[in-house]
Design a protein around this motif. Sequence first.
Motif, PDB file in Angstrom:
ATOM      1  N   ARG A   3       0.837  -1.189   0.000  1.00  0.00           N
ATOM      2  CA  ARG A   3       0.000   0.000   0.000  1.00  0.00           C
ATOM      3  C   ARG A   3       0.878   1.248   0.000  1.00  0.00           C
ATOM      4  O   ARG A   3       1.882   1.310   0.710  1.00  0.00           O
ATOM      5  CB  ARG A   3      -0.896  -0.021   1.228  1.00  0.00           C
ATOM      6  N   PHE A   5       1.664   4.983   0.942  1.00  0.00           N
ATOM      7  CA  PHE A   5       1.338   6.032   1.899  1.00  0.00           C
ATOM      8  C   PHE A   5       1.989   7.323   1.442  1.00  0.00           C
ATOM      9  O   PHE A   5       3.210   7.395   1.307  1.00  0.00           O
ATOM     10  CB  PHE A   5       1.814   5.667   3.308  1.00  0.00           C
ATOM     11  N   ILE A   7       2.530  11.567   1.840  1.00  0.00           N
ATOM     12  CA  ILE A   7       2.500  12.699   2.769  1.00  0.00           C
ATOM     13  C   ILE A   7       1.824  13.851   2.048  1.00  0.00           C
ATOM     14  O   ILE A   7       2.228  14.224   0.940  1.00  0.00           O
ATOM     15  CB  ILE A   7       3.923  13.087   3.207  1.00  0.00           C
ATOM     16  N   ASN A   8       0.767  14.390   2.640  1.00  0.00           N
ATOM     17  CA  ASN A   8       0.092  15.553   2.087  1.00  0.00           C
ATOM     18  C   ASN A   8       0.589  16.797   2.811  1.00  0.00           C
ATOM     19  O   ASN A   8       0.598  16.849   4.038  1.00  0.00           O
ATOM     20  CB  ASN A   8      -1.426  15.434   2.225  1.00  0.00           C
ATOM     21  N   THR A  21       0.961  14.512  -6.968  1.00  0.00           N
ATOM     22  CA  THR A  21       1.495  14.115  -5.666  1.00  0.00           C
ATOM     23  C   THR A  21       2.333  15.268  -5.109  1.00  0.00           C
ATOM     24  O   THR A  21       3.122  15.877  -5.832  1.00  0.00           O
ATOM     25  CB  THR A  21       2.364  12.842  -5.815  1.00  0.00           C
ATOM     26  N   ASN A  49       7.616  12.176  -0.717  1.00  0.00           N
ATOM     27  CA  ASN A  49       6.918  11.366  -1.727  1.00  0.00           C
ATOM     28  C   ASN A  49       7.774  11.077  -2.960  1.00  0.00           C
ATOM     29  O   ASN A  49       7.289  11.110  -4.095  1.00  0.00           O
ATOM     30  CB  ASN A  49       5.595  12.025  -2.133  1.00  0.00           C
TER      31      ASN A  49
END
Length: 129
Positions: A3, A5, A7-8, A21, A49
């Motif tokens: 999966r 993951f 970072i925003n 992204t 990212n």
Amino acid sequence: MGRLFLINLDGNFYRCKHCETHFALVDDIISKSFHCRHGKAYLFDKVVNITVGVKEERMMITGLHTVVDIFCVACGSIVGWKYEAAYETTEKYKEGKFILERFKVLGPDGSLYLTAQEAHVAESDADDV
């Protein structure tokens, strides 16, 4: 593959022009005075990212450096490079820092950087309408 993951980031940031992204905050820019094959490039203290490629020696305008290409973790697009080592004393400040090529990312306002040639073509196309 597991999966993913991501970072925003909050605030003004640069992001992938292909998949949007998040990469880096405007506040983490060290310099906008860098250049790459496609025009402007920015030096950042922190980038998220991304994945890195293999280390290689590259001769750049400022001398020999050990670098790794950096890729968007979501879509795999190459977006710049990371300085692993600098051999000139005056270039040591780059070690561990990241370059994002402006041509390969969206700006904080969603703008896409165009090279001078592309901007000229875009203007010509707009004049024809």
